[in-house]
Design an enzyme around this catalytic site. Structure first.
Site, PDB file in Angstrom:
ATOM      1  N   GLY A  32     -30.243 -26.482  15.481  1.00 17.37           N
ATOM      2  CA  GLY A  32     -29.632 -25.453  14.625  1.00 17.37           C
ATOM      3  C   GLY A  32     -28.259 -25.043  15.645  1.00 17.37           C
ATOM      4  O   GLY A  32     -27.762 -26.045  16.378  1.00 17.37           O
ATOM      5  N   HIS A  59     -22.902 -31.856  13.811  1.00 19.31           N
ATOM      6  CA  HIS A  59     -23.986 -32.180  12.939  1.00 19.31           C
ATOM      7  C   HIS A  59     -23.821 -32.602  11.590  1.00 19.31           C
ATOM      8  O   HIS A  59     -24.407 -33.328  10.935  1.00 19.31           O
ATOM      9  CB  HIS A  59     -24.790 -30.914  13.207  1.00 19.31           C
ATOM     10  CG  HIS A  59     -25.310 -30.394  14.387  1.00 19.31           C
ATOM     11  ND1 HIS A  59     -24.846 -29.063  15.022  1.00 19.31           N
ATOM     12  CD2 HIS A  59     -26.365 -30.885  15.191  1.00 19.31           C
ATOM     13  CE1 HIS A  59     -25.662 -29.037  16.025  1.00 19.31           C
ATOM     14  NE2 HIS A  59     -26.342 -30.066  16.240  1.00 19.31           N
TER      15      HIS A  59
END
Ligand code: PAF
Length: 283
Positions: A31, A37
């Protein structure tokens, strides 16, 4: 995007998708998502039919409890970024879902020398924790393609080894994707959010020290070059865990260079409480 919290639900859904011939791509994360990402999500979307992202801050891979406590958690923002990127599925499990029998390791992974070098040496148990969680995630998702960021150079090697160890080599292809950098060169990382303004301004020194090594690399002894780069970091207030020039394939430190061997420079250093890592293939 469909959100799954339970392994059994995710597994069942993906099984049905696989039976209709869908190719599944997987991006595991902790996260606090950033463009690095999202570039993995884009890469997955470009070659698979269904992209799964997992967000799980894995307690077993933190050797420092304070680092775990302070790890940034930004679920709402992460979900919005994944939706905008066109991610198909998010797996967001609780700790009890991944570790129903508790956090004690149930098996030991034979990672060989990887565990004694660099991150393995400075973060004891870290890679066992990474393997524990990635093993469970792979069993849940069973992806045909797995996307990892080269920013975690040694982790990419460890996960590639894990895939062999647990018999996934024929099932899952590993894609190691380039490190994304901020405009000044700092490698994107979830931990960058923890840097204060002054720390953020000097954080780029870690990349500059690696670039210095790449520019100054000559055949022969490497000790002086490493020392000069280390001093650049120390002079800006970094506490250096390691700054190493290593064989790009095996990660063994190289005391000298023959002008041919493929090398990578890797660094890990603290700025205040925040530990940053970066690497740069040299030739
Ligand atoms: O690189 C990370 O974010 C983590 O180490 C990973 C691969 C998601 C395992 O927790």
């Amino acid at each position: 995007m469909i959100l799954f919290k339970r392994t059994t639900d995710l597994h069942k859904y993906l099984d049905a998708q696989r039976q209709t011939g869908k190719k599944i791509g997987f991006v595991p994360t902790m996260g606090a998502l950033h463009d690095g990402h999202l570039s993995l999500i884009r890469q997955s979307k470009s070659i698979t039919d269904l992209t799964v992202c997992s967000i799980f801050v894995n307690p077993t891979q933190f050797n420092d409890p304070r680092d775990f406590e302070k790890y940034p958690v930004t679920p709402d923002q992460d979900i919005a970024l994944l939706v905008a990127a066109g991610c198909d599925l998010l797996f967001l499990p609780a700790v009890s879902e991944i570790y129903p029998e508790g956090l004690q390791p149930t098996m030991q992974y034979d990672l060989g020398r990887m565990e004694t070098l660099l991150e393995g040496k400075f973060r004891p148990g870290h890679f066992q924790g990474v393997c524990q969680v990635v093993h469970r995630l792979l069993d849940s998702v069973m992806p045909g393609d797995l996307f990892l960021g080269q920013k975690d150079y040694q982790q990419c090697m460890v996960i590639t080894r894990l895939i062999e160890l647990i018999g996934y080599k024929e099932k899952t292809r590993v894609h190691i994707c380039p490190t994304l950098r901020e405009t000044d060169g700092l490698a994107m990382s979830s931990r960058n959010r923890r840097l204060g303004t002054t720390e953020r301004a000097v954080a780029v020194t870690i990349y500059q020290a690696l670039c210095f090594i790449r520019e100054e690399l000559r055949p022969g002894d490497l000790a002086r070059l490493k020392e000069m780069a280390r001093k650049q970091l120390a002079s800006k207030g970094f506490r250096v865990d390691y700054l190493e020039i290593a064989d790009a394939g095996r990660l063994d430190p190289c005391p000298s260079w023959d002008g041919k061997q493929k090398l990578v420079a890797l660094a890990a250093a603290f700025l205040g409480e925040v530990r940053l890592i970066d690497n740069l293939p040299l030739n």
